[in-house]
Scaffold this active site. Structure first.
Site, PDB file in Angstrom:
ATOM      1  N   HIS A  65       0.830  -1.225   0.000  1.00  0.00           N
ATOM      2  CA  HIS A  65       0.000   0.000   0.000  1.00  0.00           C
ATOM      3  C   HIS A  65       0.861   1.270   0.000  1.00  0.00           C
ATOM      4  O   HIS A  65       0.535   2.246   0.671  1.00  0.00           O
ATOM      5  CB  HIS A  65      -0.962   0.025   1.193  1.00  0.00           C
ATOM      6  CG  HIS A  65      -1.991  -1.062   1.162  1.00  0.00           C
ATOM      7  ND1 HIS A  65      -3.265  -0.885   0.694  1.00  0.00           N
ATOM      8  CD2 HIS A  65      -1.924  -2.378   1.529  1.00  0.00           C
ATOM      9  CE1 HIS A  65      -3.947  -2.024   0.777  1.00  0.00           C
ATOM     10  NE2 HIS A  65      -3.149  -2.948   1.282  1.00  0.00           N
ATOM     11  N   ASN A 138     -10.301  -2.805   2.812  1.00  0.00           N
ATOM     12  CA  ASN A 138     -10.046  -2.866   1.377  1.00  0.00           C
ATOM     13  C   ASN A 138     -11.358  -2.655   0.642  1.00  0.00           C
ATOM     14  O   ASN A 138     -12.428  -2.667   1.257  1.00  0.00           O
ATOM     15  CB  ASN A 138      -9.483  -4.240   0.987  1.00  0.00           C
ATOM     16  CG  ASN A 138      -7.975  -4.329   1.185  1.00  0.00           C
ATOM     17  OD1 ASN A 138      -7.290  -3.321   1.363  1.00  0.00           O
ATOM     18  ND2 ASN A 138      -7.454  -5.541   1.150  1.00  0.00           N
ATOM     19  N   ARG A 193     -15.074  -4.522 -11.654  1.00  0.00           N
ATOM     20  CA  ARG A 193     -14.796  -3.663 -10.495  1.00  0.00           C
ATOM     21  C   ARG A 193     -13.319  -3.650 -10.104  1.00  0.00           C
ATOM     22  O   ARG A 193     -12.935  -3.056  -9.107  1.00  0.00           O
ATOM     23  CB  ARG A 193     -15.662  -4.097  -9.305  1.00  0.00           C
ATOM     24  CG  ARG A 193     -17.092  -3.586  -9.485  1.00  0.00           C
ATOM     25  CD  ARG A 193     -18.011  -4.030  -8.384  1.00  0.00           C
ATOM     26  NE  ARG A 193     -17.750  -3.348  -7.119  1.00  0.00           N
ATOM     27  CZ  ARG A 193     -18.626  -3.353  -6.102  1.00  0.00           C
ATOM     28  NH1 ARG A 193     -19.776  -3.987  -6.212  1.00  0.00           N
ATOM     29  NH2 ARG A 193     -18.336  -2.741  -4.984  1.00  0.00           N
ATOM     30  N   TRP A 293     -20.795 -12.939   4.273  1.00  0.00           N
ATOM     31  CA  TRP A 293     -22.044 -13.409   4.881  1.00  0.00           C
ATOM     32  C   TRP A 293     -23.163 -12.895   3.980  1.00  0.00           C
ATOM     33  O   TRP A 293     -23.395 -11.668   3.912  1.00  0.00           O
ATOM     34  CB  TRP A 293     -22.236 -12.826   6.294  1.00  0.00           C
ATOM     35  CG  TRP A 293     -21.115 -13.111   7.242  1.00  0.00           C
ATOM     36  CD1 TRP A 293     -20.156 -14.082   7.132  1.00  0.00           C
ATOM     37  CD2 TRP A 293     -20.825 -12.405   8.457  1.00  0.00           C
ATOM     38  NE1 TRP A 293     -19.287 -14.022   8.199  1.00  0.00           N
ATOM     39  CE2 TRP A 293     -19.688 -13.002   9.026  1.00  0.00           C
ATOM     40  CE3 TRP A 293     -21.416 -11.330   9.121  1.00  0.00           C
ATOM     41  CZ2 TRP A 293     -19.125 -12.558  10.220  1.00  0.00           C
ATOM     42  CZ3 TRP A 293     -20.871 -10.885  10.312  1.00  0.00           C
ATOM     43  CH2 TRP A 293     -19.738 -11.495  10.858  1.00  0.00           C
ATOM     44  N   HIS A 295     -26.235 -11.276   2.358  1.00  0.00           N
ATOM     45  CA  HIS A 295     -27.112 -10.275   2.986  1.00  0.00           C
ATOM     46  C   HIS A 295     -28.480 -10.853   3.314  1.00  0.00           C
ATOM     47  O   HIS A 295     -29.166 -10.350   4.196  1.00  0.00           O
ATOM     48  CB  HIS A 295     -27.257  -9.053   2.078  1.00  0.00           C
ATOM     49  CG  HIS A 295     -25.978  -8.285   1.930  1.00  0.00           C
ATOM     50  ND1 HIS A 295     -25.893  -7.060   1.327  1.00  0.00           N
ATOM     51  CD2 HIS A 295     -24.713  -8.586   2.320  1.00  0.00           C
ATOM     52  CE1 HIS A 295     -24.643  -6.639   1.356  1.00  0.00           C
ATOM     53  NE2 HIS A 295     -23.910  -7.561   1.941  1.00  0.00           N
TER      54      HIS A 295
HETATM   55  C1  HEM Z   1      -2.041 -11.301   7.137  1.00  0.00           C
HETATM   56  C2  HEM Z   1      -2.667 -10.312   6.494  1.00  0.00           C
HETATM   57  C3  HEM Z   1      -2.113  -8.921   6.373  1.00  0.00           C
HETATM   58  C4  HEM Z   1      -0.911  -8.409   6.747  1.00  0.00           C
HETATM   59  C5  HEM Z   1       0.244  -9.130   7.436  1.00  0.00           C
HETATM   60  C6  HEM Z   1      -0.892  -7.018   6.371  1.00  0.00           C
HETATM   61  C7  HEM Z   1       0.172  -6.158   6.552  1.00  0.00           C
HETATM   62  C8  HEM Z   1       0.204  -4.843   6.182  1.00  0.00           C
HETATM   63  C9  HEM Z   1       1.321  -3.966   6.371  1.00  0.00           C
HETATM   64  C10 HEM Z   1       2.648  -4.373   6.981  1.00  0.00           C
HETATM   65  C11 HEM Z   1       0.963  -2.743   5.909  1.00  0.00           C
HETATM   66  C12 HEM Z   1       1.809  -1.466   5.894  1.00  0.00           C
HETATM   67  C13 HEM Z   1       1.436  -0.637   7.111  1.00  0.00           C
HETATM   68  C14 HEM Z   1       2.269   0.596   7.278  1.00  0.00           C
HETATM   69  O1  HEM Z   1       3.406   0.650   6.787  1.00  0.00           O
HETATM   70  O2  HEM Z   1       1.793   1.533   7.949  1.00  0.00           O
HETATM   71  C15 HEM Z   1      -0.380  -2.836   5.425  1.00  0.00           C
HETATM   72  C16 HEM Z   1      -1.105  -1.796   4.903  1.00  0.00           C
HETATM   73  C17 HEM Z   1      -2.453  -1.876   4.643  1.00  0.00           C
HETATM   74  N1  HEM Z   1      -3.253  -2.988   4.709  1.00  0.00           N
HETATM   75 FE1  HEM Z   1      -2.694  -4.827   5.261  1.00  0.00          FE
HETATM   76  N2  HEM Z   1      -2.083  -6.697   5.800  1.00  0.00           N
HETATM   77  C18 HEM Z   1      -2.871  -7.830   5.783  1.00  0.00           C
HETATM   78  C19 HEM Z   1      -4.156  -7.943   5.338  1.00  0.00           C
HETATM   79  C20 HEM Z   1      -4.962  -6.875   5.022  1.00  0.00           C
HETATM   80  C21 HEM Z   1      -6.394  -6.940   4.865  1.00  0.00           C
HETATM   81  C22 HEM Z   1      -7.226  -8.210   5.017  1.00  0.00           C
HETATM   82  C23 HEM Z   1      -6.816  -5.667   4.599  1.00  0.00           C
HETATM   83  C24 HEM Z   1      -8.200  -5.144   4.373  1.00  0.00           C
HETATM   84  C25 HEM Z   1      -9.305  -5.804   4.630  1.00  0.00           C
HETATM   85  C26 HEM Z   1      -5.640  -4.806   4.578  1.00  0.00           C
HETATM   86  C27 HEM Z   1      -5.651  -3.443   4.346  1.00  0.00           C
HETATM   87  C28 HEM Z   1      -4.538  -2.634   4.391  1.00  0.00           C
HETATM   88  C29 HEM Z   1      -4.575  -1.213   4.095  1.00  0.00           C
HETATM   89  C30 HEM Z   1      -5.793  -0.388   3.702  1.00  0.00           C
HETATM   90  C31 HEM Z   1      -3.266  -0.746   4.247  1.00  0.00           C
HETATM   91  C32 HEM Z   1      -2.781   0.684   4.011  1.00  0.00           C
HETATM   92  C33 HEM Z   1      -2.902   1.511   5.267  1.00  0.00           C
HETATM   93  C34 HEM Z   1      -2.407   2.929   5.006  1.00  0.00           C
HETATM   94  O3  HEM Z   1      -3.005   3.606   4.158  1.00  0.00           O
HETATM   95  O4  HEM Z   1      -1.440   3.333   5.656  1.00  0.00           O
HETATM   96  N3  HEM Z   1      -4.531  -5.569   4.841  1.00  0.00           N
HETATM   97  N4  HEM Z   1      -0.825  -4.127   5.591  1.00  0.00           N
END
Ligand code: HEM
Length: 497
Positions: A65, A138, A193, A293, A295
């Protein structure tokens, strides 16, 4: 005028240029040299200060991200949800809470196009009276995997080949073909999408179930649905290619120009809620993030509005340094046993200590707004908040230090079974049920064509064994899906690698 490129003066009247220590600078166009043709002197304090700061401008980018944009606004509670949670910001219809939001794509490095076919991130920080509460969502209501041990693998597989440094579809499709629970997310990603028309036209989903607890102690498994009031809109792949010739920051630019022109962007917040006792016998494992789930089983319940009203004042200060975590919760919102959620609670602050430093919570955008932090933590690099002054730094103490509040404890969680690498119990054809319903009942003929074409295009240079495994996987979803993919792969013009 393109507002994105407007650099504005922050001062009402012109101020004297200074070094970072506040010393007035006598000259900013010529370095201090020994004579007109002589070398630069080490005594050019201003030059060394300026260059050293520049040398350290880049911090590690987010490991995922990295590409993103966002803004600020508020959350307003529009419906009474006290039946589900005692969280204070979710009690008292009409209550407003300040928010910071960052949208993103997942895979691209900083500078990469924000029009990639890629899940979009939608992260919200709410500055509540009980501390910061983050929803890190997400734009897909499910995820690729349900065990976090596979997260580094799914991300590696969709990134660059370690030898060539080129994105290699063989890696991504190899992983997916061997990880059948990914297929629902893949079908969404390769559907119409898959490429959002900017960040304003997409929804957000927690995908996970959180646990909400009300004042009586009743608990519910809750999923979040954050629906855009502007309507979901996507971009056709051929249009995204054309836009990318002009800009790689299309989504960021759209949001900046929209908020910059004084308009707001808003989303309506709904939940789905299952009483905890009922969740144990629900057909779908509520800790499995690869499932929705339906609706029909659990309808959407309206909660409130997220409204964005202003752009960041400075991108680095507020968007690059903002640190979200699904573990930022408050009394009334608790974690579920979803393994992915449990892992994320560790992973985000861990990466943020590396990315931003041990005291990243003190960066203004990450600071709780209400009340100060009271605890026994001290010191560390870049401690800039006064370090809790002369306050006592150990407990127990007889000096009136901060005390715990047992009434805020999470509801006890019953656990049983053996500590071992436990498999998910409810797998197999049940993993195909929802993708099958998507193919049979949701996708119209045009959308089926789009999906098969998009997958074929992405997979066309893959090894035959990978293509074969994908055909088998899609046949398991629905025989018609498998047959169409097979035919399309056989007939596609596959360029030599
Ligand atoms: C085992 C599963 C996951 C791991 C280990 C993981 C790990 C991470 C890490 C390390 C970051 C970077 C955070 C930062 O540097 O501040 C990140 C960002 C992000 N993740 Fe995940 N993630 C996982 C699953 C998910 C899921 C399931 C979602 C959404 C449903 C998600 C949404 C996001 C979003 C939106 C960001 C960006 C946050 C921002 O804008 O700073 N991630 N994730």
């Amino acid at each position: 005028m393109d507002k994105r490129q407007t650099v504005v003066s922050t001062a009402n009247q012109q101020q004297t240029l200074t070094t970072s220590q506040g010393m007035p600078v006598d000259g900013n166009q010529h370095s201090l040299t020994a004579g007109p043709r002589g070398p630069i002197l080490l005594s050019d304090i201003h030059f060394i200060d300026k260059m050293a700061k520049f040398d350290r401008e880049r911090i590690p980018e987010r490991v995922v991200h990295a590409v993103g944009a966002g803004g600020f606004g508020h959350f307003e509670l529009t419906h009474d949800v006290s039946k589900y949670t005692k969280a204070k910001f979710l009690n008292g219809v009409g209550k407003q809470t300040p928010i910071c939001v960052r949208f993103s794509t997942t895979l691209g490095e900083r500078g990469f196009s924000d029009l990639d076919r890629d899940p979009r991130g939608f992260a919200i920080k709410m500055y509540t009276e009980e501390g910061n509460v983050d929803f890190v969502c997400n734009n897909t209501p499910f995820f690729f995997i349900r065990d976090p041990l596979k997260f580094p693998d799914v991300i590696h597989s969709r990134r660059r080949n370690p030898q060539t440094n080129i994105r290699d579809p063989n890696m991504a499709w190899d992983f997916i073909s061997l990880n059948p629970e990914s297929i629902q997310n893949i079908m969404f990603l390769f559907s119409e999408r898959g490429i959002s028309d900017g960040y304003r036209h997409m929804d957000g989903f927690s995908a996970h179930a959180y646990k909400w607890v009300n004042a009586k102690g009743d608990s519910f498994l809750v999923k979040y649905h954050i629906k855009t009031d502007a309507g979901v809109k996507s971009i056709a792949p051929e249009d995204s290619v054309k836009i990318e010739q002009r800009t790689k920051d299309y989504s960021a630019e759209d949001l900046w120009n929209h908020l910059g022109s004084g308009k707001a962007a808003s989303w309506t917040f709904f939940i789905q809620a299952i009483p905890e006792a009922e969740a144990a016998t629900y057909r779908y494992d509520v800790t499995d993030i690869t499932k929705i789930w339906p609706h029909g089983d659990y309808p959407l319940i309206p909660v409130g509005k997220f409204v964005l009203t202003r752009n960041p004042s400075n991108n680095f200060a507020e968007m690059e340094q903002v640190a979200f975590s699904p573990g930022n919760i408050c009394p009334g919102i608790e974690l579920s046993n979803d393994r992915i959620l449990q892992a994320r609670v560790f992973s985000y602050p861990d990466t943020q200590r590396h990315r931003l430093g041990a005291n990243f919570e003190q960066i203004p955008v990450n600071c709780p707004m209400y009340g100060k932090i009271h605890n026994y933590q001290r010191d560390g690099p870049m401690r800039v908040d006064g370090n809790q002054g002369g306050g006592v730094n150990y407990e127990p103490n007889s000096l009136g230090g901060p005390v715990e509040d047992p009434s805020t404890a999470a509801k006890p969680v019953a656990v049983s079974g053996h500590a071992m690498r436990n498999l998910y119990a409810n797998t197999g054809d049940i993993d195909m049920e929802q993708p099958r319903a998507f193919w049979e009942r949701v996708l119209k003929e045009e959308s089926k064509k789009y999906l098969v074409n998009a997958m074929t295009k992405s997979m066309r240079t893959c090894r035959p064994d990978i293509k074969q495994r994908m055909v088998t996987l899609c046949t398991n979803v629905h025989p018609e899906f498998g047959t169409r993919l097979k035919t399309a792969l056989e007939n596609v013009d596959a360029p030599k690698l």
